[in-house]
Design a protein around this motif. Structure first.
Motif, PDB file in Angstrom:
ATOM      1  N   GLY A 185      11.298   0.130  22.822  1.00  0.00           N
ATOM      2  CA  GLY A 185      11.061   0.972  23.983  1.00  0.00           C
ATOM      3  C   GLY A 185      10.991   0.132  25.234  1.00  0.00           C
ATOM      4  O   GLY A 185      10.959  -1.105  25.165  1.00  0.00           O
ATOM      5  N   PRO A 186      10.978   0.753  26.427  1.00  0.00           N
ATOM      6  CA  PRO A 186      10.931  -0.004  27.693  1.00  0.00           C
ATOM      7  C   PRO A 186       9.727  -0.934  27.788  1.00  0.00           C
ATOM      8  O   PRO A 186       9.815  -2.006  28.374  1.00  0.00           O
ATOM      9  CB  PRO A 186      10.865   1.109  28.755  1.00  0.00           C
ATOM     10  N   GLY A 187       8.586  -0.511  27.233  1.00  0.00           N
ATOM     11  CA  GLY A 187       7.384  -1.332  27.284  1.00  0.00           C
ATOM     12  C   GLY A 187       7.161  -2.178  26.046  1.00  0.00           C
ATOM     13  O   GLY A 187       6.092  -2.731  25.854  1.00  0.00           O
ATOM     14  N   GLY A 188       8.189  -2.296  25.228  1.00  0.00           N
ATOM     15  CA  GLY A 188       8.069  -3.070  24.001  1.00  0.00           C
ATOM     16  C   GLY A 188       8.172  -2.173  22.782  1.00  0.00           C
ATOM     17  O   GLY A 188       8.162  -0.938  22.883  1.00  0.00           O
ATOM     18  N   ALA A 189       8.278  -2.790  21.642  1.00  0.00           N
ATOM     19  CA  ALA A 189       8.430  -2.033  20.403  1.00  0.00           C
ATOM     20  C   ALA A 189       7.113  -1.400  19.984  1.00  0.00           C
ATOM     21  O   ALA A 189       6.031  -1.934  20.239  1.00  0.00           O
ATOM     22  CB  ALA A 189       8.962  -2.939  19.299  1.00  0.00           C
ATOM     23  N   GLY A 190       7.202  -0.251  19.353  1.00  0.00           N
ATOM     24  CA  GLY A 190       6.025   0.367  18.764  1.00  0.00           C
ATOM     25  C   GLY A 190       5.611  -0.396  17.509  1.00  0.00           C
ATOM     26  O   GLY A 190       6.127  -1.481  17.227  1.00  0.00           O
ATOM     27  N   ASP A 191       4.711   0.177  16.759  1.00  0.00           N
ATOM     28  CA  ASP A 191       4.190  -0.492  15.569  1.00  0.00           C
ATOM     29  C   ASP A 191       4.687   0.194  14.309  1.00  0.00           C
ATOM     30  O   ASP A 191       5.101   1.352  14.325  1.00  0.00           O
ATOM     31  CB  ASP A 191       2.659  -0.485  15.576  1.00  0.00           C
ATOM     32  N   GLY A 192       4.613  -0.544  13.229  1.00  0.00           N
ATOM     33  CA  GLY A 192       4.846   0.037  11.920  1.00  0.00           C
ATOM     34  C   GLY A 192       3.503   0.410  11.304  1.00  0.00           C
ATOM     35  O   GLY A 192       2.568  -0.372  11.336  1.00  0.00           O
ATOM     36  N   ILE A 193       3.392   1.607  10.775  1.00  0.00           N
ATOM     37  CA  ILE A 193       2.165   2.078  10.129  1.00  0.00           C
ATOM     38  C   ILE A 193       2.470   2.261   8.643  1.00  0.00           C
ATOM     39  O   ILE A 193       3.291   3.103   8.275  1.00  0.00           O
ATOM     40  CB  ILE A 193       1.658   3.402  10.730  1.00  0.00           C
ATOM     41  N   VAL A 194       1.816   1.463   7.814  1.00  0.00           N
ATOM     42  CA  VAL A 194       2.058   1.507   6.374  1.00  0.00           C
ATOM     43  C   VAL A 194       0.918   2.267   5.711  1.00  0.00           C
ATOM     44  O   VAL A 194      -0.241   1.856   5.771  1.00  0.00           O
ATOM     45  CB  VAL A 194       2.163   0.090   5.780  1.00  0.00           C
ATOM     46  N   LYS A 195       1.243   3.399   5.089  1.00  0.00           N
ATOM     47  CA  LYS A 195       0.256   4.190   4.362  1.00  0.00           C
ATOM     48  C   LYS A 195       0.295   3.796   2.891  1.00  0.00           C
ATOM     49  O   LYS A 195       1.339   3.850   2.257  1.00  0.00           O
ATOM     50  CB  LYS A 195       0.536   5.687   4.527  1.00  0.00           C
ATOM     51  N   ILE A 196      -0.862   3.402   2.375  1.00  0.00           N
ATOM     52  CA  ILE A 196      -0.954   2.881   1.019  1.00  0.00           C
ATOM     53  C   ILE A 196      -1.308   3.997   0.035  1.00  0.00           C
ATOM     54  O   ILE A 196      -2.234   4.771   0.258  1.00  0.00           O
ATOM     55  CB  ILE A 196      -2.015   1.771   0.921  1.00  0.00           C
ATOM     56  N   GLU A 197      -0.554   4.073  -1.050  1.00  0.00           N
ATOM     57  CA  GLU A 197      -0.885   4.976  -2.148  1.00  0.00           C
ATOM     58  C   GLU A 197      -0.987   4.138  -3.421  1.00  0.00           C
ATOM     59  O   GLU A 197       0.011   3.610  -3.915  1.00  0.00           O
ATOM     60  CB  GLU A 197       0.175   6.056  -2.319  1.00  0.00           C
ATOM     61  N   ILE A 198      -2.218   3.974  -3.921  1.00  0.00           N
ATOM     62  CA  ILE A 198      -2.418   3.223  -5.153  1.00  0.00           C
ATOM     63  C   ILE A 198      -2.071   4.129  -6.330  1.00  0.00           C
ATOM     64  O   ILE A 198      -2.664   5.202  -6.505  1.00  0.00           O
ATOM     65  CB  ILE A 198      -3.869   2.716  -5.269  1.00  0.00           C
ATOM     66  N   GLN A 199      -1.110   3.713  -7.119  1.00  0.00           N
ATOM     67  CA  GLN A 199      -0.659   4.543  -8.221  1.00  0.00           C
ATOM     68  C   GLN A 199      -1.697   4.574  -9.347  1.00  0.00           C
ATOM     69  O   GLN A 199      -2.299   3.547  -9.672  1.00  0.00           O
ATOM     70  CB  GLN A 199       0.668   4.008  -8.761  1.00  0.00           C
ATOM     71  N   PRO A 200      -1.907   5.739  -9.927  1.00  0.00           N
ATOM     72  CA  PRO A 200      -2.844   5.810 -11.051  1.00  0.00           C
ATOM     73  C   PRO A 200      -2.304   5.043 -12.256  1.00  0.00           C
ATOM     74  O   PRO A 200      -1.089   4.889 -12.416  1.00  0.00           O
ATOM     75  CB  PRO A 200      -2.940   7.311 -11.334  1.00  0.00           C
ATOM     76  N   HIS A 201      -3.214   4.569 -13.085  1.00  0.00           N
ATOM     77  CA  HIS A 201      -2.834   3.812 -14.275  1.00  0.00           C
ATOM     78  C   HIS A 201      -3.086   4.665 -15.514  1.00  0.00           C
ATOM     79  O   HIS A 201      -3.970   5.527 -15.518  1.00  0.00           O
ATOM     80  CB  HIS A 201      -3.641   2.511 -14.349  1.00  0.00           C
ATOM     81  N   ARG A 202      -2.340   4.399 -16.549  1.00  0.00           N
ATOM     82  CA  ARG A 202      -2.455   5.250 -17.740  1.00  0.00           C
ATOM     83  C   ARG A 202      -3.727   4.989 -18.531  1.00  0.00           C
ATOM     84  O   ARG A 202      -4.163   5.861 -19.304  1.00  0.00           O
ATOM     85  CB  ARG A 202      -1.226   5.108 -18.634  1.00  0.00           C
ATOM     86  N   PHE A 203      -4.378   3.838 -18.383  1.00  0.00           N
ATOM     87  CA  PHE A 203      -5.660   3.649 -19.068  1.00  0.00           C
ATOM     88  C   PHE A 203      -6.726   2.961 -18.224  1.00  0.00           C
ATOM     89  O   PHE A 203      -7.900   2.988 -18.566  1.00  0.00           O
ATOM     90  CB  PHE A 203      -5.499   2.916 -20.409  1.00  0.00           C
ATOM     91  N   PHE A 204      -6.389   2.326 -17.099  1.00  0.00           N
ATOM     92  CA  PHE A 204      -7.399   1.778 -16.192  1.00  0.00           C
ATOM     93  C   PHE A 204      -7.840   2.844 -15.196  1.00  0.00           C
ATOM     94  O   PHE A 204      -7.046   3.668 -14.738  1.00  0.00           O
ATOM     95  CB  PHE A 204      -6.858   0.592 -15.402  1.00  0.00           C
ATOM     96  N   THR A 205      -9.117   2.827 -14.818  1.00  0.00           N
ATOM     97  CA  THR A 205      -9.624   3.626 -13.701  1.00  0.00           C
ATOM     98  C   THR A 205     -10.454   2.707 -12.800  1.00  0.00           C
ATOM     99  O   THR A 205     -10.920   1.647 -13.248  1.00  0.00           O
ATOM    100  CB  THR A 205     -10.491   4.807 -14.166  1.00  0.00           C
ATOM    101  N   ARG A 206     -10.638   3.131 -11.579  1.00  0.00           N
ATOM    102  CA  ARG A 206     -11.387   2.321 -10.628  1.00  0.00           C
ATOM    103  C   ARG A 206     -12.778   2.898 -10.421  1.00  0.00           C
ATOM    104  O   ARG A 206     -12.958   4.119 -10.303  1.00  0.00           O
ATOM    105  CB  ARG A 206     -10.650   2.246  -9.286  1.00  0.00           C
ATOM    106  N   ASP A 207     -13.767   2.001 -10.326  1.00  0.00           N
ATOM    107  CA  ASP A 207     -15.148   2.387 -10.050  1.00  0.00           C
ATOM    108  C   ASP A 207     -15.686   1.409  -9.007  1.00  0.00           C
ATOM    109  O   ASP A 207     -16.270   0.386  -9.333  1.00  0.00           O
ATOM    110  CB  ASP A 207     -15.973   2.342 -11.334  1.00  0.00           C
ATOM    111  N   GLY A 208     -15.454   1.718  -7.720  1.00  0.00           N
ATOM    112  CA  GLY A 208     -15.825   0.787  -6.655  1.00  0.00           C
ATOM    113  C   GLY A 208     -14.973  -0.468  -6.748  1.00  0.00           C
ATOM    114  O   GLY A 208     -13.746  -0.408  -6.697  1.00  0.00           O
ATOM    115  N   ASP A 209     -15.631  -1.607  -6.871  1.00  0.00           N
ATOM    116  CA  ASP A 209     -14.904  -2.864  -7.037  1.00  0.00           C
ATOM    117  C   ASP A 209     -14.595  -3.161  -8.503  1.00  0.00           C
ATOM    118  O   ASP A 209     -13.926  -4.155  -8.811  1.00  0.00           O
ATOM    119  CB  ASP A 209     -15.726  -4.029  -6.457  1.00  0.00           C
TER     120      ASP A 209
END
Length: 305
Positions: A185-209
């Motif tokens: 753009g005239p004032g410089g390039a915009g930004d890239g916004i990366v939206k993260i989707e963590i895929q579910p696992h067939r036997f692992f689950t997440r509990d906080g850390d």
């Protein structure tokens, strides 16, 4: 040379708030964008802005009050002789008439008066050029990679490919900003916004850390104890199952979870044992039939039943 107090219509002992209030009122009335057909208003606007710039600077104001500089900000000659040679309105060839470099100067007020734009008159600030549009990317991250922070390959809109470094304690739905990776753009390039989707696992689950896993074990492994292979986000490891383990018993593999946000390390993998009984094993059925009369325990006694 003009007296800045008279130009703004304030007393010599006026406070900062009174000076700012007077300037805001005059600047709003005289701004060139509102007086396109009135050159006198433009000239008056210049004088008002110059006066405010001088009085808003504590050092310059004190020097003016002591007679060390004139209303244009120029040093006064000794014995009362004028500085002379100035161009009309206090401008000197080759010099900038106003100094908008400091905090709290006239350019700051323009933003409040005119909707965030300083206007294009006489170099009182440039209109901010718009940046290019942001580009949104969706990135599906495997569960194991989210836990171990494995770099992710991302193809950008311009065709370039980058290896994206994931942050600690990555959450599903998190957004990462790539500065200057958007549309140009005239004032410089915009930004890239990366939206993260963590895929579910067939036997692992997440509990906080932590990472949780339900691990099937055989009856003999539970009763007699055993060393068994257990999957983790970084590959299989050996785990010792204690003797006389029951379903629901949880064992801990330290440091096999997600990276913590505070950089203090990683969470753990919590392994819950699930005793897996064989189906239709006649020998086991016969054993239990002969043994049950010896088992006088009430496993539900703690529940009051």
């Amino acid at each position: 040379m003009a007296d800045p107090y008279k130009t703004l219509g304030v007393a010599r002992d006026a406070g900062e708030a009174d000076i700012k209030k007077a300037y805001r009122k005059l600047a709003k009335e005289l701004h060139p964008d509102r007086n396109t057909d009135n050159p006198k208003a433009a000239e008056r606007f210049s004088q008002v802005t110059q006066a405010y710039d001088l009085l808003n600077d504590k050092d310059k104001r004190a020097r003016f009050d002591r007679g060390e500089i004139d209303g244009d900000g120029n040093p006064t000659a000794p014995f009362g002789f004028g500085g002379g040679g100035g161009a009309p309105g206090g401008f000197r060839p080759g010099e900038q008439p106003f100094d908008f470099g400091g905090a709290g100067d006239a350019s700051d007020l323009f933003e409040g008066l005119f909707g965030g734009r300083a206007g294009g008159f006489g170099g009182f600030g440039r209109r901010q050029q718009p940046k290019g549009a942001n580009v949104v990317y969706s990135l599906a991250v495997p569960f194991e990679d989210a836990a171990t922070l494995a770099p992710q390959r991302l193809r950008l809109a311009d065709g370039k490919t980058i290896d994206l470094k994931l942050p600690a304690n990555l959450e599903n739905g998190a957004q990462m900003r790539l500065a200057g990776r958007g549309q140009p753009g005239p004032g410089g390039a915009g930004d890239g916004i990366v939206k993260i989707e963590i895929q579910p696992h067939r036997f692992f689950t997440r509990d906080g850390d932590n990472v949780r896993l339900d691990l099937p074990v055989s009856l003999s492994e539970a009763v007699l104890g055993a060393s068994v292979r257990v999957p983790t986000v970084e590959g299989a490891v050996m785990l010792t199952v204690p003797k006389n383990s029951t379903s629901g018993k949880t064992l801990r593999l330290r440091g096999r979870g997600f990276h913590k946000a505070d950089g203090s390390g990683r969470g753990d993998q919590l392994v819950t044992l699930m005793v897996d009984l064989p189906v239709g094993d006649d020998a086991l059925i016969d054993f239990v039939q002969g043994w049950k009369d010896q088992d006088k325990r009430n496993p539900r006694g703690n529940l009051g039943v």
